[in-house]
Motif scaffolding. Sequence first.
Motif, PDB file in Angstrom:
ATOM      1  N   ILE A 186      -4.792   4.985  34.865  1.00 52.50           N
ATOM      2  CA  ILE A 186      -4.710   3.651  35.109  1.00 52.50           C
ATOM      3  C   ILE A 186      -3.361   2.977  34.659  1.00 52.50           C
ATOM      4  N   ARG A 187      -2.886   3.292  33.622  1.00 50.56           N
ATOM      5  CA  ARG A 187      -1.417   2.665  33.366  1.00 50.56           C
ATOM      6  C   ARG A 187      -0.566   3.018  34.239  1.00 50.56           C
ATOM      7  N   LEU A 188      -0.633   4.202  34.619  1.00 57.63           N
ATOM      8  CA  LEU A 188       0.443   4.963  35.636  1.00 57.63           C
ATOM      9  C   LEU A 188       0.324   4.463  37.029  1.00 57.63           C
ATOM     10  N   SER A 189      -1.186   4.137  37.362  1.00 57.61           N
ATOM     11  CA  SER A 189      -1.336   3.437  38.702  1.00 57.61           C
ATOM     12  C   SER A 189      -0.905   1.991  38.588  1.00 57.61           C
ATOM     13  N   PHE A 190      -1.043   1.290  37.544  1.00 58.98           N
ATOM     14  CA  PHE A 190      -0.348   0.031  37.558  1.00 58.98           C
ATOM     15  C   PHE A 190       1.178  -0.031  37.579  1.00 58.98           C
ATOM     16  N   LEU A 191       1.862   1.173  36.886  1.00 62.83           N
ATOM     17  CA  LEU A 191       3.475   0.887  36.955  1.00 62.83           C
ATOM     18  C   LEU A 191       3.816   1.474  38.284  1.00 62.83           C
ATOM     19  N   VAL A 192       3.296   2.256  39.247  1.00 60.19           N
ATOM     20  CA  VAL A 192       3.885   2.333  40.285  1.00 60.19           C
ATOM     21  C   VAL A 192       2.999   1.448  41.425  1.00 60.19           C
ATOM     22  N   GLN A 193       2.332   0.536  41.045  1.00 64.29           N
ATOM     23  CA  GLN A 193       1.735  -0.473  42.014  1.00 64.29           C
ATOM     24  C   GLN A 193       0.869   0.158  42.931  1.00 64.29           C
ATOM     25  N   GLY A 194       0.262   1.080  42.572  1.00 65.95           N
ATOM     26  CA  GLY A 194      -0.997   1.703  43.295  1.00 65.95           C
ATOM     27  C   GLY A 194      -0.457   2.941  44.299  1.00 65.95           C
ATOM     28  N   HIS A 195       0.812   3.406  44.261  1.00 62.04           N
ATOM     29  CA  HIS A 195       1.292   4.320  45.213  1.00 62.04           C
ATOM     30  C   HIS A 195       1.476   5.772  44.435  1.00 62.04           C
ATOM     31  N   ALA A 196       0.841   5.920  43.539  1.00 64.73           N
ATOM     32  CA  ALA A 196       0.793   7.079  42.648  1.00 64.73           C
ATOM     33  C   ALA A 196      -0.072   8.467  43.519  1.00 64.73           C
ATOM     34  N   GLY A 197      -0.998   8.246  44.466  1.00 66.02           N
ATOM     35  CA  GLY A 197      -1.359   9.217  44.989  1.00 66.02           C
ATOM     36  C   GLY A 197      -2.394  10.241  44.551  1.00 66.02           C
ATOM     37  N   ALA A 198      -1.910  11.570  44.921  1.00 60.67           N
ATOM     38  CA  ALA A 198      -2.701  12.489  44.168  1.00 60.67           C
ATOM     39  C   ALA A 198      -2.468  12.968  42.812  1.00 60.67           C
ATOM     40  N   TYR A 199      -1.373  12.380  42.010  1.00 60.31           N
ATOM     41  CA  TYR A 199      -1.335  12.876  40.699  1.00 60.31           C
ATOM     42  C   TYR A 199      -2.162  11.868  40.009  1.00 60.31           C
ATOM     43  N   VAL A 200      -2.480  10.579  40.361  1.00 62.61           N
ATOM     44  CA  VAL A 200      -3.670   9.926  39.556  1.00 62.61           C
ATOM     45  C   VAL A 200      -4.906  10.439  39.979  1.00 62.61           C
ATOM     46  N   GLY A 201      -5.040  10.894  41.174  1.00 56.79           N
ATOM     47  CA  GLY A 201      -6.350  11.380  41.483  1.00 56.79           C
ATOM     48  C   GLY A 201      -6.533  12.558  40.682  1.00 56.79           C
ATOM     49  N   SER A 202      -5.857  13.432  40.598  1.00 58.20           N
ATOM     50  CA  SER A 202      -6.091  14.810  39.776  1.00 58.20           C
ATOM     51  C   SER A 202      -6.364  14.328  38.332  1.00 58.20           C
ATOM     52  N   LEU A 203      -5.596  13.289  37.721  1.00 58.67           N
ATOM     53  CA  LEU A 203      -6.058  12.760  36.242  1.00 58.67           C
ATOM     54  C   LEU A 203      -7.215  12.285  36.234  1.00 58.67           C
ATOM     55  N   ALA A 204      -7.647  11.710  37.567  1.00 59.91           N
ATOM     56  CA  ALA A 204      -9.118  11.061  37.296  1.00 59.91           C
ATOM     57  C   ALA A 204     -10.080  12.147  37.495  1.00 59.91           C
ATOM     58  N   LEU A 205      -9.991  13.313  38.039  1.00 55.37           N
ATOM     59  CA  LEU A 205     -10.832  14.269  38.213  1.00 55.37           C
ATOM     60  C   LEU A 205     -10.695  15.217  37.007  1.00 55.37           C
ATOM     61  N   CYS A 206      -9.607  15.337  36.444  1.00 53.04           N
ATOM     62  CA  CYS A 206      -9.620  15.926  35.055  1.00 53.04           C
ATOM     63  C   CYS A 206     -10.412  15.182  34.095  1.00 53.04           C
ATOM     64  N   SER A 207     -10.222  13.986  34.100  1.00 56.31           N
ATOM     65  CA  SER A 207     -11.027  13.273  33.132  1.00 56.31           C
ATOM     66  C   SER A 207     -12.630  13.147  33.500  1.00 56.31           C
ATOM     67  N   LEU A 208     -13.145  13.411  34.465  1.00 49.94           N
ATOM     68  CA  LEU A 208     -14.398  13.429  35.015  1.00 49.94           C
ATOM     69  C   LEU A 208     -14.837  14.815  34.433  1.00 49.94           C
ATOM     70  N   LEU A 209     -14.059  15.750  34.704  1.00 47.94           N
ATOM     71  CA  LEU A 209     -14.342  17.038  34.395  1.00 47.94           C
ATOM     72  C   LEU A 209     -14.498  17.270  32.936  1.00 47.94           C
TER      73      LEU A 209
END
Length: 107
Positions: free
Chosen positions: A39-62
């Motif tokens: 979430i912090r990374l997504s805010f820092l790049v103003q929502g343009h993080a793409g697949a990197y933040v998505g992979s972090l979210a899936l890792c958190s879900l797993l």
Amino acid sequence: MVEMRLFKRYKFSDKQQSLGGTISTLMGLGALAILIYGIRLSFLVQGHAGAYVGSLALCSLLLSCVGCGIGLISFREEDKFYSLSKAGSLLCGMIAIFMIAVLLMGI
């Protein structure tokens, strides 16, 4: 005069926390840390993080799903304290529900 003896708690048991509960709690804290970092990374790049933040979210879900399963299985251990099992299962379950909701909002 009220005696303070009522507020003291003594432990006359050789029970320990369940191993699965400890692992579940640590996995829940790890999933929470990864989620907050994403979430912090997504805010820092103003929502343009793409697949990197998505992979972090899936890792958190797993992590949260596996941690919830381990926490629930740890209730089978006998002669143990289950407070970390309850905390870990609850934390992992809440993170998993949150991440599934975020995933469904994105579809």
